[in-house]
Write an enzyme that holds these catalytic residues in place. Structure first.
Site, PDB file in Angstrom:
ATOM      1  N   LYS A   1       0.841  -1.215   0.000  1.00 22.69           N
ATOM      2  CA  LYS A   1       0.000   0.000   0.000  1.00 22.69           C
ATOM      3  C   LYS A   1       0.871   1.258   0.000  1.00 22.69           C
ATOM      4  O   LYS A   1       0.658   2.174  -0.786  1.00 22.69           O
ATOM      5  CB  LYS A   1      -0.924   0.011   1.234  1.00 22.69           C
ATOM      6  CG  LYS A   1      -1.818  -1.212   1.343  1.00 22.69           C
ATOM      7  CD  LYS A   1      -2.694  -1.180   2.582  1.00 22.69           C
ATOM      8  CE  LYS A   1      -1.990  -1.224   3.906  1.00 22.69           C
ATOM      9  NZ  LYS A   1      -1.275  -2.489   4.191  1.00 22.69           N
TER      10      LYS A   1
ATOM     11  N   ARG B   1      -9.805   0.511   8.745  1.00 17.10           N
ATOM     12  CA  ARG B   1      -9.310  -0.831   9.057  1.00 17.10           C
ATOM     13  C   ARG B   1     -10.349  -1.656   9.793  1.00 17.10           C
ATOM     14  O   ARG B   1     -10.094  -2.815  10.122  1.00 17.10           O
ATOM     15  CB  ARG B   1      -8.089  -0.702   9.950  1.00 17.10           C
ATOM     16  CG  ARG B   1      -6.788  -0.903   9.208  1.00 17.10           C
ATOM     17  CD  ARG B   1      -5.700  -0.635  10.209  1.00 17.10           C
ATOM     18  NE  ARG B   1      -4.552  -1.431   9.994  1.00 17.10           N
ATOM     19  CZ  ARG B   1      -3.441  -0.940   9.430  1.00 17.10           C
ATOM     20  NH1 ARG B   1      -3.391   0.274   8.987  1.00 17.10           N
ATOM     21  NH2 ARG B   1      -2.405  -1.712   9.299  1.00 17.10           N
TER      22      ARG B   1
ATOM     23  N   ARG C   1      11.898  -5.704   5.228  1.00 16.60           N
ATOM     24  CA  ARG C   1      11.703  -4.293   4.843  1.00 16.60           C
ATOM     25  C   ARG C   1      12.665  -3.371   5.596  1.00 16.60           C
ATOM     26  O   ARG C   1      12.921  -3.551   6.776  1.00 16.60           O
ATOM     27  CB  ARG C   1      10.269  -3.859   5.140  1.00 16.60           C
ATOM     28  CG  ARG C   1      10.057  -2.354   4.920  1.00 16.60           C
ATOM     29  CD  ARG C   1       8.608  -1.971   4.908  1.00 16.60           C
ATOM     30  NE  ARG C   1       7.924  -2.277   6.153  1.00 16.60           N
ATOM     31  CZ  ARG C   1       6.620  -2.074   6.340  1.00 16.60           C
ATOM     32  NH1 ARG C   1       5.875  -1.574   5.362  1.00 16.60           N
ATOM     33  NH2 ARG C   1       6.057  -2.382   7.489  1.00 16.60           N
TER      34      ARG C   1
ATOM     35  N   ARG D   1      11.452  -1.209  11.124  1.00 12.22           N
ATOM     36  CA  ARG D   1      10.362  -0.832  12.028  1.00 12.22           C
ATOM     37  C   ARG D   1      10.253  -1.821  13.186  1.00 12.22           C
ATOM     38  O   ARG D   1      10.465  -3.019  13.008  1.00 12.22           O
ATOM     39  CB  ARG D   1       9.037  -0.793  11.244  1.00 12.22           C
ATOM     40  CG  ARG D   1       8.709   0.568  10.691  1.00 12.22           C
ATOM     41  CD  ARG D   1       7.532   0.583   9.743  1.00 12.22           C
ATOM     42  NE  ARG D   1       6.340  -0.142  10.171  1.00 12.22           N
ATOM     43  CZ  ARG D   1       5.209  -0.168   9.462  1.00 12.22           C
ATOM     44  NH1 ARG D   1       5.121   0.518   8.326  1.00 12.22           N
ATOM     45  NH2 ARG D   1       4.163  -0.852   9.890  1.00 12.22           N
TER      46      ARG D   1
ATOM     47  N   ARG E   1      -0.177  -9.107  13.321  1.00  8.40           N
ATOM     48  CA  ARG E   1      -0.816  -8.113  12.427  1.00  8.40           C
ATOM     49  C   ARG E   1      -1.666  -8.813  11.361  1.00  8.40           C
ATOM     50  O   ARG E   1      -2.733  -8.326  10.983  1.00  8.40           O
ATOM     51  CB  ARG E   1       0.258  -7.243  11.752  1.00  8.40           C
ATOM     52  CG  ARG E   1       0.885  -6.237  12.702  1.00  8.40           C
ATOM     53  CD  ARG E   1       2.233  -5.742  12.233  1.00  8.40           C
ATOM     54  NE  ARG E   1       2.191  -4.949  11.016  1.00  8.40           N
ATOM     55  CZ  ARG E   1       3.282  -4.632  10.313  1.00  8.40           C
ATOM     56  NH1 ARG E   1       4.475  -5.040  10.696  1.00  8.40           N
ATOM     57  NH2 ARG E   1       3.165  -3.889   9.238  1.00  8.40           N
TER      58      ARG E   1
HETATM   59  P1  AP5 Z   1       4.906  -1.617   1.828  1.00  7.11           P
HETATM   60  O1  AP5 Z   1       4.544  -0.844   0.630  1.00  7.11           O
HETATM   61  O2  AP5 Z   1       5.688  -0.950   2.908  1.00  7.11           O
HETATM   62  O3  AP5 Z   1       3.618  -2.366   2.403  1.00  7.11           O
HETATM   63  P2  AP5 Z   1       2.357  -1.788   3.185  1.00  7.11           P
HETATM   64  O4  AP5 Z   1       1.157  -2.478   2.651  1.00  7.11           O
HETATM   65  O5  AP5 Z   1       2.353  -0.286   3.162  1.00  7.11           O
HETATM   66  O6  AP5 Z   1       2.706  -2.342   4.632  1.00  7.11           O
HETATM   67  P3  AP5 Z   1       2.590  -1.687   6.074  1.00  7.11           P
HETATM   68  O7  AP5 Z   1       3.396  -2.578   7.001  1.00  7.11           O
HETATM   69  O8  AP5 Z   1       2.970  -0.252   6.105  1.00  7.11           O
HETATM   70  O9  AP5 Z   1       1.117  -1.870   6.340  1.00  7.11           O
HETATM   71  P4  AP5 Z   1       0.401  -1.988   7.650  1.00  7.11           P
HETATM   72  O10 AP5 Z   1      -0.971  -1.793   7.187  1.00  7.11           O
HETATM   73  O11 AP5 Z   1       0.614  -3.203   8.466  1.00  7.11           O
HETATM   74  O12 AP5 Z   1       1.109  -0.871   8.569  1.00  7.11           O
HETATM   75  P5  AP5 Z   1       0.675   0.585   8.974  1.00  7.11           P
HETATM   76  O13 AP5 Z   1       1.878   1.406   9.005  1.00  7.11           O
HETATM   77  O14 AP5 Z   1      -0.510   1.042   8.207  1.00  7.11           O
HETATM   78  O15 AP5 Z   1       5.744  -2.911   1.330  1.00  7.11           O
HETATM   79  C1  AP5 Z   1       6.267  -3.831   2.251  1.00  7.11           C
HETATM   80  C2  AP5 Z   1       7.632  -4.354   1.758  1.00  7.11           C
HETATM   81  O16 AP5 Z   1       7.427  -5.097   0.545  1.00  7.11           O
HETATM   82  C3  AP5 Z   1       8.650  -3.253   1.405  1.00  7.11           C
HETATM   83  O17 AP5 Z   1       9.922  -3.683   1.769  1.00  7.11           O
HETATM   84  C4  AP5 Z   1       8.536  -3.100  -0.117  1.00  7.11           C
HETATM   85  O18 AP5 Z   1       9.757  -2.667  -0.696  1.00  7.11           O
HETATM   86  C5  AP5 Z   1       8.191  -4.533  -0.525  1.00  7.11           C
HETATM   87  N1  AP5 Z   1       7.333  -4.590  -1.706  1.00  7.11           N
HETATM   88  C6  AP5 Z   1       6.295  -3.778  -2.030  1.00  7.11           C
HETATM   89  N2  AP5 Z   1       5.730  -4.167  -3.188  1.00  7.11           N
HETATM   90  C7  AP5 Z   1       6.439  -5.257  -3.603  1.00  7.11           C
HETATM   91  C8  AP5 Z   1       6.339  -6.129  -4.728  1.00  7.11           C
HETATM   92  N3  AP5 Z   1       5.403  -5.947  -5.679  1.00  7.11           N
HETATM   93  N4  AP5 Z   1       7.197  -7.161  -4.813  1.00  7.11           N
HETATM   94  C9  AP5 Z   1       8.166  -7.362  -3.860  1.00  7.11           C
HETATM   95  N5  AP5 Z   1       8.307  -6.565  -2.774  1.00  7.11           N
HETATM   96  C10 AP5 Z   1       7.448  -5.538  -2.651  1.00  7.11           C
HETATM   97  O19 AP5 Z   1       0.154   0.341  10.476  1.00  7.11           O
HETATM   98  C11 AP5 Z   1       1.038  -0.009  11.526  1.00  7.11           C
HETATM   99  C12 AP5 Z   1       0.248  -0.128  12.816  1.00  7.11           C
HETATM  100  O20 AP5 Z   1      -0.371   1.145  13.150  1.00  7.11           O
HETATM  101  C13 AP5 Z   1      -0.916  -1.128  12.807  1.00  7.11           C
HETATM  102  O21 AP5 Z   1      -0.483  -2.451  13.082  1.00  7.11           O
HETATM  103  C14 AP5 Z   1      -1.824  -0.559  13.908  1.00  7.11           C
HETATM  104  O22 AP5 Z   1      -1.348  -0.893  15.180  1.00  7.11           O
HETATM  105  C15 AP5 Z   1      -1.674   0.947  13.719  1.00  7.11           C
HETATM  106  N6  AP5 Z   1      -2.688   1.511  12.793  1.00  7.11           N
HETATM  107  C16 AP5 Z   1      -2.456   2.100  11.575  1.00  7.11           C
HETATM  108  N7  AP5 Z   1      -3.610   2.470  11.000  1.00  7.11           N
HETATM  109  C17 AP5 Z   1      -4.605   2.117  11.867  1.00  7.11           C
HETATM  110  C18 AP5 Z   1      -6.027   2.217  11.835  1.00  7.11           C
HETATM  111  N8  AP5 Z   1      -6.668   2.755  10.766  1.00  7.11           N
HETATM  112  N9  AP5 Z   1      -6.724   1.741  12.887  1.00  7.11           N
HETATM  113  C19 AP5 Z   1      -6.106   1.223  13.960  1.00  7.11           C
HETATM  114  N10 AP5 Z   1      -4.754   1.071  14.059  1.00  7.11           N
HETATM  115  C20 AP5 Z   1      -4.018   1.523  13.019  1.00  7.11           C
END
Ligand code: AP5
Length: 224
Positions: free
Chosen positions: A13, A88, A127, A162, A173
């Protein structure tokens, strides 16, 4: 264009959102990034949020809904926005609907990126993220290596892992995603908004698929 990027942790994402910003000049609103900034600043909200984030659990709905309510009112969102990591839960989606009614806006597309779970574990545990929050570029120790080890290609800042990208938290997660977030596919399918994407393949191929969806049927102001 108002867009939601939906998908499990590590589905890509953030990676795709950063490319979409460059193409469409639309702000990315990442609740994860906003919460990590609060953790870094040591605010009261940040200290509470960290406990949930480190455990792979969701921060309470009222906290993130408040964040989004304030952010969507900012002037840079008037021409469109990319929601990354929000909503979410179904209550978050319902709250978003109410906020958008108040703003006279609506969601145009929910791009749902699907990647199998073991691939997600590999992606997240490998990552590396740029420490500069204004950049936040993601790399991977196998798939997307930076030109210089440990240094961001875009801004030259150090990369870090991270706290929640260890295998135990990643698996928690994933469980949280399946229980609380996956039901949103049904919520938005009923509204005819879901655009499914197979998130396996090169980052550019996936990006081109998303752009194809977002620009299908869009006409120039001259009518062509
Ligand atoms: P990346 O693009 O970083 O993936 P992502 O989907 O953005 O993953 P996140 O870990 O950021 O998502 P998340 O939803 O768990 O975390 P968030 O920060 O929102 O890609 C991942 C890796 O893969 C990278 O190394 C990239 O280079 C590689 N990659 C990408 N595309 C690729 C491809 N096609 N092929 C190969 N490799 C590839 O949330 C963190 C925490 O915050 C949550 O756990 C929760 O506690 C809290 N939180 C956030 N939002 C909320 C909410 N709305 N409600 C409640 N809690 C929340």
């Amino acid at each position: 264009m108002n867009l939601i990027l939906l998908g499990g942790p590590g589905a890509g994402k953030g990676t795709q959102a950063k490319k979409l910003i460059d193409k469409f000049q639309t702000p990315q609103i990442s609740t994860g990034d906003i919460l990590r900034a609060a953790v870094k600043e040591g605010t009261e909200m940040g200290r509470k949020a960290k406990e949930y984030m480190d455990a792979g659990k969701l921060v309470p709905d009222e906290v993130v809904i408040g964040i989004i309510k304030d952010r969507l009112k900012q002037p840079d969102c008037q021409k469109g926005f990319i929601l990354d990591g929000f909503p979410r839960t179904v209550p978050q989606a319902e709250a978003l609907d109410r906020v958008l009614v108040g703003l006279g806006a609506k969601i145009d597309h929910v791009v749902s990126i699907d990647v199998d779970e073991e691939a997600l574990v590999t992606r997240l545990t490998g990552r590396r993220t740029c420490k500069n929050a204004a950049c936040g570029q993601m790399f991977h120790i196998k798939f997307t290596l930076p030109k210089k080890e440990g240094v961001c290609d875009k801004c030259g800042t150090e990369l870090y892992q991270r706290d929640d990208d260890n295998e135990t938290t990643v698996r928690s997660r994933l469980t949280t995603y399946n229980q609380a977030t996956a039901p949103l596919i049904g919520y938005y399918s009923v509204k005819g908004l879901v655009r499914p994407i197979a998130g396996v393949g090169s980052i550019d191929d996936i990006f081109n698929q998303i752009v194809g969806i977002l620009t299908a049927g869009v006409k120039c102001s001259c009518g062509h």
